[in-house]
Design a protein around this motif. Structure first.
Motif, PDB file in Angstrom:
ATOM      1  N   TYR A  77       0.860  -1.190   0.000  1.00 47.82           N
ATOM      2  CA  TYR A  77       0.000   0.000   0.000  1.00 47.82           C
ATOM      3  C   TYR A  77       0.896   1.239   0.000  1.00 47.82           C
ATOM      4  O   TYR A  77       2.047   1.207   0.435  1.00 47.82           O
ATOM      5  CB  TYR A  77      -0.938   0.012   1.202  1.00 47.82           C
ATOM      6  N   CYS A  89      -6.478   7.030  -0.743  1.00 50.76           N
ATOM      7  CA  CYS A  89      -6.730   6.044   0.315  1.00 50.76           C
ATOM      8  C   CYS A  89      -7.135   4.683  -0.241  1.00 50.76           C
ATOM      9  O   CYS A  89      -7.461   3.784   0.539  1.00 50.76           O
ATOM     10  CB  CYS A  89      -7.812   6.566   1.266  1.00 50.76           C
ATOM     11  N   PRO A 120      -2.474   4.067   3.884  1.00 44.24           N
ATOM     12  CA  PRO A 120      -3.842   3.619   4.176  1.00 44.24           C
ATOM     13  C   PRO A 120      -3.870   2.215   4.788  1.00 44.24           C
ATOM     14  O   PRO A 120      -4.285   1.243   4.153  1.00 44.24           O
ATOM     15  CB  PRO A 120      -4.512   3.658   2.801  1.00 44.24           C
ATOM     16  N   CYS A 150      -5.475   8.502   6.194  1.00 45.81           N
ATOM     17  CA  CYS A 150      -6.829   8.255   5.698  1.00 45.81           C
ATOM     18  C   CYS A 150      -7.813   8.154   6.866  1.00 45.81           C
ATOM     19  O   CYS A 150      -7.437   8.084   8.024  1.00 45.81           O
ATOM     20  CB  CYS A 150      -6.902   7.003   4.830  1.00 45.81           C
TER      21      CYS A 150
END
Length: 593
Positions: A77, A89, A120, A150
């Motif tokens: 991520y 996000c 995120p 986020c």
């Protein structure tokens, strides 16, 4: 001819005493390694590489250790390079799907360019859960440096993905974190029912990720074959010598008892029956009592039994052992019967989930010429001195069938509060085992360490010994066995009586703590030593029982990779078979059962 077969079986038993390959089975854990690929992971860490470079090398090393049935994938991520990446996000993607045989792809997956991405964590955990599917043992391993961004609360996400699913855990490795970031990642692990590990620099990250992957893929069931026990004694399932695994229901349920039969191969042999179960850990559930019993019968006659109990939330390993007949006062009917029926029974609170149970059975040939005289009392040995640990970090197993072998010396290892870890140490006839564990003073909270020793046939040799540590106090716990001798079985001292066979002795270590103590690796050192000169094995011999035909005797050795007739010739030629030759049949992997 019958003696020839008996000799062949005894020699094959010696081969069975060697470490056996784990049987394939559909019981591996599916794992997703979720790696932070945000901008801060491309900064330099100790070892003159970037954190992402260190993660790449760590994952490649972990992948190289995977077995043929372990399913591990990798997801990242925050890897976006776009101008508005810091606000993205949904920036989470799977690089390698969790499946078997993908070690090469895992080894090259993290060769990524620098990113500008956000962190995120919450959405990434939810995606990993969806990728792993809804059933079976599963684990998410989060490797992170940056604080979560986020709107999705990472604690709530970790709790949500594991809620009502005792087979899914979220473990966390914090890379170069301290202060608030470290506390945040520890809370994520706690909310996900998993463990937290620190990693500062490339070398520590390699160890931490390797340990996390190893533990995540190492579920309770060890080597052996699946078996479905019967619902009652009239439907009992036959098992042979070896390790088996079954599933047993909650106490009070229709399947809280599993029934089995064992057909003797050698007349007047001793059967060693054992069942073990790991208490399920669920910190959100009320504290519950879990128990395990094993009982053996010939017809309606009771021929011995054993039991153990523990509390939910500890991941204790329950261990119940029954020799047939009992060793100190053997009952004639239990000794001569061709067929022994035994039951494994779950006791405790009724709201417990079904659980895997490991079942072990072994047949010990008679040694009618051996004197039933216990070895002279050894007295206490000087306490084992623990030197500086040598070699790599050693992590014990959660099951007897998976226990790694320790060499003589002092080893660095680690355990998470609530865990039980098992190691094995070969001990020969006339020798004795000495072991000691030192737990540190600098840990988060007050804890209790415990150590015990179990024999090769799974009897308790050294009852659990415990000591508190932490909050400025360390602890040293030592344990010693009696010298191993066949005649020990006649002793009125249970610890001496159990030290009656040579082979792999199991050192069982556990740590307990209150629920508010973080589930973080607790480093400790474990020393083992084997003292004394190895002596010749006892004079085991025996006749096949009347209904044990040559065909059946040979069938018991199928799949061993060693033809029975070669074993017979080896026995006739007087070839040495070592200290492991006490079993009358090979420890079957269940083929042909």
């Amino acid at each position: 001819m019958r003696r020839l077969f008996a000799l062949a079986l005894l020699v094959l038993a010696a081969l069975a005493g060697l470490p056996a390959a784990q049987a394939d089975g559909d019981h591996s854990t599916k794992v997703m390694v979720v790696v932070d690929a945000s901008a801060s992971m491309f900064e330099t860490t100790d070892g003159a590489v970037t954190r992402m470079g260190a993660a790449h090398h760590a994952l490649r090393a972990a992948a190289a250790t995977l077995g043929p049935r372990e399913e591990v994938g990798v997801q990242v991520y925050g890897s976006s390079r776009s101008q508005d990446a810091a606000r993205d996000c949904d920036d989470s993607r799977v690089l390698v799907e969790p499946k078997v045989g993908n070690q090469k792809q895992l080894g090259t997956a993290l060769t990524l360019p620098p990113s500008r991405g956000a962190s995120p964590i919450g959405p990434a955990l939810e995606q990993a859960r969806d990728e792993l599917g809804p059933t079976g043992p599963r684990a998410i391993i989060l490797v992170a440096h940056a604080a979560p961004t986020c709107d999705v609360d990472p604690y709530a996400a970790a709790a949500r993905v594991t809620q009502g699913d005792p087979d899914l855990r979220v473990h966390v490795v914090g890379v170069d974190v301290a202060g608030t970031n470290r506390r945040t990642l520890m809370r994520i692990a706690d909310a996900g029912g998993g463990t937290y590990r620190d990693a500062h620099g490339a070398d520590q990250l390699k160890t931490a990720l390797g340990t996390a992957v190893s533990r995540a893929t190492q579920i309770y069931l060890g080597g052996g074959s699946a078996v479905a026990g019967g619902d009652d004694r009239h439907q009992a399932t036959e098992v042979r010598s070896g390790t088996w695994f079954d599933t047993i229901g909650a106490p009070g349920s229709d399947n809280d008892e599993r029934w089995y039969t064992f057909e003797r191969v050698l007349a007047t042999s001793t059967l060693h029956l054992h069942a073990s179960l790991r208490v399920r850990r669920d910190r959100d559930a009320p504290v519950s009592s879990d128990g395990l019993q094993i009982e053996a019968f010939v017809g309606d006659k009771a021929c011995g039994g054993g039991e153990d109990a523990g509390e939910g939330g500890t991941e204790a390993v329950l261990s119940a052992y029954a020799p047939v007949p009992t060793l100190t006062k053997p009952d004639e009917e239990c000794l001569v019967a061709d067929t022994v029926t035994f039951v494994v029974r779950r006791t405790g609170d009724h709201d417990l989930p079904a659980a895997p149970v490991e079942i072990y059975a072994a047949e010990e040939a008679p040694a009618p010429d051996e004197p039933l005289t216990a070895a002279r009392p050894d007295g206490d040995l000087p306490q084992l001195e623990l030197s500086s640990p040598n070699g790599d970090l050693q992590i014990g197993a959660p099951a007897f069938g998976l226990a790694p072998q320790l060499a003589i010396g002092t080893h660095a290892t680690a355990i998470v509060p609530g865990e039980t870890r098992i190691f094995r140490v070969p001990v020969g006839w006339g020798q004795r085992l000495s072991t000691a564990a030192r737990f540190p003073e600098s840990v988060d909270g007050r804890m209790t360490g415990q150590i015990s020793v179990i024999s090769p046939n799974r009897a308790s040799v050294v009852a659990p010994r415990s000591a508190d540590f932490g909050d400025g106090s360390d602890a040293l716990i030592a344990a010693q066995t009696a010298s191993i001798a066949y005649g020990n079985r006649s002793s009125t001292d249970a610890a001496v009586a159990a030290a009656n066979v040579a082979g792999d002795y199991f050192v069982v270590v556990s740590v307990d703590a209150d629920d508010d103590v973080p589930r973080v690796d607790v480093p400790f050192v474990l020393g083992v030593d084997v003292l004394g000169t190895e002596e010749p094995r006892p004079g085991y011999r025996g006749e096949l029982v009347d209904n044990a035909s040559p065909t059946r005797a040979a069938a018991d050795t199928e799949g061993s990779g060693f033809p029975w007739w070669i074993a017979a010739l080896a026995a006739i030629a007087g070839l040495g078979v070592g200290a492991g030759a006490w079993f009358a049949t090979r420890q079957s992997d269940g083929s042909g059962a």
